[in-house]
Design a protein around this motif. Structure first.
Motif, PDB file in Angstrom:
ATOM      1  N   VAL A  55       0.744  -1.185   0.008  1.00 22.59           N
ATOM      2  CA  VAL A  55       0.157   0.274  -0.211  1.00 22.59           C
ATOM      3  C   VAL A  55       0.537   1.252  -0.459  1.00 22.59           C
ATOM      4  CG1 VAL A  55      -1.542   1.197   1.411  1.00 22.59           C
ATOM      5  CG2 VAL A  55      -1.951  -0.930   1.062  1.00 22.59           C
ATOM      6  N   ALA A  56       2.038   1.082   0.820  1.00 24.69           N
ATOM      7  CA  ALA A  56       2.852   1.960   0.654  1.00 24.69           C
ATOM      8  C   ALA A  56       3.787   2.705  -0.571  1.00 24.69           C
ATOM      9  CB  ALA A  56       3.715   2.114   2.073  1.00 24.69           C
ATOM     10  N   GLU A  57       4.224   1.473  -1.796  1.00 20.82           N
ATOM     11  CA  GLU A  57       4.101   1.374  -2.570  1.00 20.82           C
ATOM     12  C   GLU A  57       3.587   2.128  -3.019  1.00 20.82           C
ATOM     13  OE1 GLU A  57       8.003  -1.761  -2.468  1.00 20.82           O
ATOM     14  OE2 GLU A  57       5.506  -2.235  -2.993  1.00 20.82           O
ATOM     15  N   TRP A  58       2.182   1.706  -3.114  1.00 24.66           N
ATOM     16  CA  TRP A  58       1.471   2.254  -4.311  1.00 24.66           C
ATOM     17  C   TRP A  58       1.040   3.532  -4.308  1.00 24.66           C
ATOM     18  CZ3 TRP A  58      -4.513   2.745  -3.076  1.00 24.66           C
ATOM     19  CH2 TRP A  58      -4.902   2.879  -4.632  1.00 24.66           C
ATOM     20  N   GLU A  59       0.755   3.957  -2.666  1.00 29.79           N
ATOM     21  CA  GLU A  59      -0.185   4.966  -2.497  1.00 29.79           C
ATOM     22  C   GLU A  59       1.533   6.353  -2.750  1.00 29.79           C
ATOM     23  OE1 GLU A  59      -0.797   5.273   1.595  1.00 29.79           O
ATOM     24  OE2 GLU A  59      -2.805   5.103   0.720  1.00 29.79           O
ATOM     25  N   ALA A  60       3.068   6.073  -2.944  1.00 29.12           N
ATOM     26  CA  ALA A  60       3.229   7.142  -3.070  1.00 29.12           C
ATOM     27  C   ALA A  60       3.621   7.142  -4.257  1.00 29.12           C
ATOM     28  CB  ALA A  60       4.965   6.944  -2.882  1.00 29.12           C
ATOM     29  N   VAL A  61       3.008   6.276  -5.704  1.00 30.10           N
ATOM     30  CA  VAL A  61       3.057   6.860  -6.805  1.00 30.10           C
ATOM     31  C   VAL A  61       2.170   7.433  -7.809  1.00 30.10           C
ATOM     32  CG1 VAL A  61       3.441   5.532  -8.925  1.00 30.10           C
ATOM     33  CG2 VAL A  61       4.452   4.620  -7.618  1.00 30.10           C
ATOM     34  N   CYS A  62       0.930   6.972  -6.981  1.00 29.16           N
ATOM     35  CA  CYS A  62      -0.305   8.105  -6.899  1.00 29.16           C
ATOM     36  C   CYS A  62       0.334   9.471  -6.685  1.00 29.16           C
ATOM     37  CB  CYS A  62      -1.491   7.136  -6.045  1.00 29.16           C
ATOM     38  SG  CYS A  62      -1.544   4.932  -6.789  1.00 29.16           S
ATOM     39  N   ALA A  63       0.604   8.978  -5.403  1.00 32.10           N
ATOM     40  CA  ALA A  63       0.889  11.043  -5.230  1.00 32.10           C
ATOM     41  C   ALA A  63       1.919  11.799  -5.676  1.00 32.10           C
ATOM     42  CB  ALA A  63       1.153  10.869  -3.798  1.00 32.10           C
ATOM     43  N   ALA A  64       2.402  10.695  -6.236  1.00 30.79           N
ATOM     44  CA  ALA A  64       3.676  11.896  -7.114  1.00 30.79           C
ATOM     45  C   ALA A  64       3.609  12.204  -8.939  1.00 30.79           C
ATOM     46  CB  ALA A  64       4.847  10.618  -7.609  1.00 30.79           C
ATOM     47  N   ILE A  65       2.181  10.982  -8.903  1.00 31.88           N
ATOM     48  CA  ILE A  65       1.809  11.674 -10.440  1.00 31.88           C
ATOM     49  C   ILE A  65       0.494  12.447 -10.133  1.00 31.88           C
ATOM     50  CG2 ILE A  65      -0.256  10.707 -12.197  1.00 31.88           C
ATOM     51  CD1 ILE A  65       2.010   8.236 -11.901  1.00 31.88           C
ATOM     52  N   ALA A  66      -0.321  12.824  -8.896  1.00 25.79           N
ATOM     53  CA  ALA A  66      -1.324  13.475  -9.080  1.00 25.79           C
ATOM     54  C   ALA A  66      -1.063  14.538  -8.314  1.00 25.79           C
ATOM     55  CB  ALA A  66      -2.028  12.961  -7.599  1.00 25.79           C
ATOM     56  N   GLU A  67       0.320  14.853  -7.389  1.00 22.12           N
ATOM     57  CA  GLU A  67       1.000  16.311  -7.733  1.00 22.12           C
ATOM     58  C   GLU A  67       1.573  17.147  -8.265  1.00 22.12           C
ATOM     59  OE1 GLU A  67       4.835  16.756  -5.186  1.00 22.12           O
ATOM     60  OE2 GLU A  67       3.508  16.497  -3.876  1.00 22.12           O
ATOM     61  N   ARG A  68       2.232  16.290  -9.590  1.00 23.34           N
ATOM     62  CA  ARG A  68       3.140  16.554 -10.330  1.00 23.34           C
ATOM     63  C   ARG A  68       1.410  17.057 -11.630  1.00 23.34           C
ATOM     64  NH1 ARG A  68       6.522  12.544 -13.985  1.00 23.34           N
ATOM     65  NH2 ARG A  68       7.449  12.467 -11.864  1.00 23.34           N
ATOM     66  N   LYS A  69       0.850  16.117 -11.737  1.00 25.76           N
ATOM     67  CA  LYS A  69      -0.374  17.339 -12.391  1.00 25.76           C
ATOM     68  C   LYS A  69      -0.912  18.649 -12.266  1.00 25.76           C
ATOM     69  CE  LYS A  69      -2.440  12.549 -13.800  1.00 25.76           C
ATOM     70  NZ  LYS A  69      -3.704  12.112 -14.225  1.00 25.76           N
ATOM     71  N   GLN A  70      -0.869  18.587 -10.204  1.00 25.99           N
ATOM     72  CA  GLN A  70      -1.541  19.728 -10.513  1.00 25.99           C
ATOM     73  C   GLN A  70      -0.198  20.657 -10.121  1.00 25.99           C
ATOM     74  OE1 GLN A  70      -2.462  19.504  -5.271  1.00 25.99           O
ATOM     75  NE2 GLN A  70      -3.410  21.030  -5.732  1.00 25.99           N
ATOM     76  N   GLU A  71       0.929  20.680 -10.467  1.00 22.13           N
ATOM     77  CA  GLU A  71       1.684  21.136  -9.825  1.00 22.13           C
ATOM     78  C   GLU A  71       2.681  22.151 -11.505  1.00 22.13           C
ATOM     79  OE1 GLU A  71       5.090  20.000  -8.197  1.00 22.13           O
ATOM     80  OE2 GLU A  71       4.781  20.203  -5.981  1.00 22.13           O
ATOM     81  N   ARG A  72       2.377  21.494 -12.712  1.00 19.56           N
ATOM     82  CA  ARG A  72       2.801  21.538 -13.850  1.00 19.56           C
ATOM     83  C   ARG A  72       1.287  21.561 -15.144  1.00 19.56           C
ATOM     84  NH1 ARG A  72       8.010  18.009 -13.375  1.00 19.56           N
ATOM     85  NH2 ARG A  72       8.966  19.534 -11.778  1.00 19.56           N
ATOM     86  N   GLN A  73       0.112  21.915 -14.446  1.00 18.45           N
ATOM     87  CA  GLN A  73      -0.563  21.347 -15.528  1.00 18.45           C
ATOM     88  C   GLN A  73      -0.438  22.054 -16.885  1.00 18.45           C
ATOM     89  OE1 GLN A  73      -4.333  22.470 -13.430  1.00 18.45           O
ATOM     90  NE2 GLN A  73      -5.362  21.662 -15.006  1.00 18.45           N
ATOM     91  N   GLY A  74      -0.797  21.761 -18.117  1.00 18.18           N
ATOM     92  CA  GLY A  74      -0.642  23.043 -18.905  1.00 18.18           C
ATOM     93  C   GLY A  74       0.813  22.306 -19.483  1.00 18.18           C
ATOM     94  N   LYS A  75       2.015  22.405 -18.837  1.00 19.70           N
ATOM     95  CA  LYS A  75       3.253  22.888 -19.116  1.00 19.70           C
ATOM     96  C   LYS A  75       3.690  21.160 -19.430  1.00 19.70           C
ATOM     97  CE  LYS A  75       3.641  26.053 -15.721  1.00 19.70           C
ATOM     98  NZ  LYS A  75       4.660  26.187 -14.521  1.00 19.70           N
ATOM     99  N   SER A  76       4.832  21.768 -20.463  1.00 16.39           N
ATOM    100  CA  SER A  76       5.357  20.550 -21.387  1.00 16.39           C
ATOM    101  C   SER A  76       6.299  20.161 -20.158  1.00 16.39           C
ATOM    102  CB  SER A  76       5.902  21.029 -22.645  1.00 16.39           C
ATOM    103  OG  SER A  76       6.153  19.923 -23.307  1.00 16.39           O
ATOM    104  N   LEU A  77       6.716  18.877 -20.226  1.00 20.62           N
ATOM    105  CA  LEU A  77       7.832  18.209 -19.397  1.00 20.62           C
ATOM    106  C   LEU A  77       8.573  17.961 -19.882  1.00 20.62           C
ATOM    107  CD1 LEU A  77       5.902  16.767 -16.238  1.00 20.62           C
ATOM    108  CD2 LEU A  77       6.508  18.844 -16.588  1.00 20.62           C
ATOM    109  N   ALA A  78       8.842  17.441 -21.512  1.00 23.06           N
ATOM    110  CA  ALA A  78       9.728  17.333 -22.052  1.00 23.06           C
ATOM    111  C   ALA A  78      11.108  18.276 -21.981  1.00 23.06           C
ATOM    112  CB  ALA A  78       9.336  17.143 -24.100  1.00 23.06           C
ATOM    113  N   ARG A  79      12.110  17.485 -22.590  1.00 26.28           N
ATOM    114  CA  ARG A  79      13.504  17.676 -22.285  1.00 26.28           C
ATOM    115  C   ARG A  79      14.427  17.306 -22.942  1.00 26.28           C
ATOM    116  NH1 ARG A  79      10.463  21.507 -20.696  1.00 26.28           N
ATOM    117  NH2 ARG A  79      10.897  22.610 -18.863  1.00 26.28           N
ATOM    118  N   LYS A  80      15.206  17.978 -23.895  1.00 23.22           N
ATOM    119  CA  LYS A  80      16.501  16.771 -24.557  1.00 23.22           C
ATOM    120  C   LYS A  80      17.457  17.593 -24.273  1.00 23.22           C
ATOM    121  CE  LYS A  80      17.499  17.142 -29.770  1.00 23.22           C
ATOM    122  NZ  LYS A  80      16.971  16.804 -30.938  1.00 23.22           N
TER     123      LYS A  80
END
Length: 477
Positions: A258-283
């Motif tokens: 549960v700890a591993e799964w919740e950590a991944v879900c939280a990381a993805i949700a946090e990234r969506k909220q912080e960087r909504q509409g921004k491209s994360l692609a870098r070269k």
């Protein structure tokens, strides 16, 4: 001249993916076309596609209507009317075309319905109405069956989800499980889902039923955050709970804690909220991190115009750009700058890791508090069922407990996310320079940004010069 007709075949479910059902329909339709001396010019096949679900678009059915309306075919042959339409609106679209082109042909293997006559259309409408009702009845029975299976923690059939064996969906597939866990660790380390999707596509991972199709972003995200990974049973996309408010556990082997799964879900949700509409692609490693030493504007990498992009000798530079609001007076060949910064950052993180020692994984300190709240919720529900309290009393007490439970669960998810992200960062100290540059670019940038807030690149003057590390100034955190 023989009339040119199209054959339409469809089957709602083809779990094996072998298309045998539509192949049998095609054979029977071809025999009927031969009997009527019609020439089959195209077969429109919608395999594993529902005609009842309103949100499903049947690509081949739409193409058939378009070709029929345009006169590219003179008629349609289907195995049965319900292969063509299970929604009255689809039948009416077909009838409209036969109104416009009254000489069009229509035939089915199982019935003799003529859409060119009023009686035939009336009969067709009645048949589709009954087929629609049959689909509604089947859907209702199927939903009830699936809910019962879900409440028992059982699967509802169909192909095994990615991560579990095809021959026994209760057992974890070791290869797929390894790919999922590695991808989850990458997510916690800052790698984009798009990067994982591209690699999985190249390696044939993640989507065993559609090896030739391009994987969707949301498909990869679902695999990495699926509640099934920790053994939770879902119904219509939501985690199913039992009579005590606890998640229903499935009969299969879990893949994550549960700890591993919740950590991944939280990381993805946090990234969506912080960087909504921004491209994360870098070269390039230092794009957006490097700054001009004169005007302090952010510098981005770009291919040197003097080199062909596809050439092995192609080089890139970090260039202050007037277009981005800079002075345009500072530029530096990128590779030696990247190498210098990587060496400095890895050395700094090795020293910090040695000073800290081996990190100890801690348990969330409020676990007992969460368990107590969940027990309180279960007791309230049980008290209402046994008539010890009224429904009105339950609804007065329950919402506050549920809010407290949800807040604690969110806090737990953040705790384990931060802990596992810190552990992923600790591992950076053990990387060699070659291993560092083999990582996805997002992971490289996360490692750099853990140590540096910026890299100042100072002007080197005119003419060709030997790379001078003193003109690259890292700003440490």
């Amino acid at each position: 001249m023989a009339r040119k007709v199209g054959i339409y075949t469809r089957i709602s479910r083809d779990d094996e993916g072998d298309a045998l059902g539509v192949a049998r329909q095609q054979q029977d339709c071809e025999r009927l076309a031969d009997l009527r001396s019609w020439q089959v010019v195209k077969v429109y096949e919608d395999n594993d596609v529902s005609a009842f679900k309103r949100n499903v678009v049947r690509d081949e059915f739409e193409l058939m209507l378009k070709d029929l309306r345009a006169g590219l075919i003179d008629g349609v042959v289907a195995y049965d009317l319900d292969r063509l339409a299970r929604q009255p609106r689809d039948l009416e679209r077909l009838i409209e075309i036969f109104d416009e082109r009254p000489r069009s042909e229509f035939a089915t293997v199982t019935n003799d319905v003529n859409l060119g006559t009023p009686d035939g259309r009336t009969m067709a409408r009645i048949m589709v109405a009954f087929a629609n009702k049959a689909s509604h009845d089947a859907s209702r029975r199927t939903k009830r069956k699936h809910l019962e299976l879900a409440q028992q923690g059982k699967d509802s059939g169909g192909p095994a989800p990615y991560g579990w064996r095809k021959d026994d969906r209760t057992k974890v597939d070791p290869e797929a499980a390894r790919a999922i866990r590695e991808a989850q660790q990458e997510i916690l380390a800052g790698v984009r889902i798009g990067t994982i999707r591209t690699r999985w596509q190249e390696q044939g991972l993640g989507n065993p039923r559609a090896g030739t199709k391009r994987m969707a972003h949301h498909h990869v995200e679902h695999i990495l955050t699926n509640p099934r990974l920790v053994g939770y049973r879902t119904y219509h996309g939501e985690i199913l709970t039992d009579s005590n408010g606890e998640p229903v556990k499935g009969v299969w082997e879990p893949l994550n804690t549960v700890a591993e799964w919740e950590a991944v879900c939280a990381a993805i949700a946090e990234r969506k909220q912080e960087r909504q509409g921004k491209s994360l692609a870098r070269k390039y490693l230092l794009s957006g991190i490097a700054r001009c030493g004169l005007c302090k504007t952010k510098i981005r990498g770009q291919v040197n115009a003097r080199w062909k992009p596809d050439s092995k000798a192609a080089k890139f530079t970090y260039q202050c750009s007037v277009v981005n609001g800079g002075c345009g007076k500072v530029g530096r060949t990128g590779e030696p700058v990247d190498r210098l910064i990587a060496e400095l950052v890895l050395e700094e993180q090795r020293e910090k890791a040695a000073a800290r020692g081996v990190p100890v994984e801690q348990q969330w300190p409020r676990e007992a508090e969460l368990e107590a709240i969940q027990a309180d919720i279960g007791q309230l529900l049980q008290a209402e069922r046994s008539k010890q309290i009224t429904v009105s009393t339950l609804l007065q007490l329950l919402p506050a407990k549920e809010r407290e439970r949800d807040e604690l669960k969110l806090e737990r998810a953040r705790f384990y996310k931060d802990q596992k992200q810190a552990a992923a960062q600790e591992a950076a100290g053990a990387l060699s320079l070659a291993e560092f540059f083999d990582l996805p670019i997002e992971r490289q940038q996360e490692i750099v940004l853990h140590s540096l807030s910026a890299v100042i690149i100072h002007p080197a003057g005119r003419g060709r010069r030997i790379f001078d590390p003193s003109l690259v100034d890292p700003v440490w955190r």
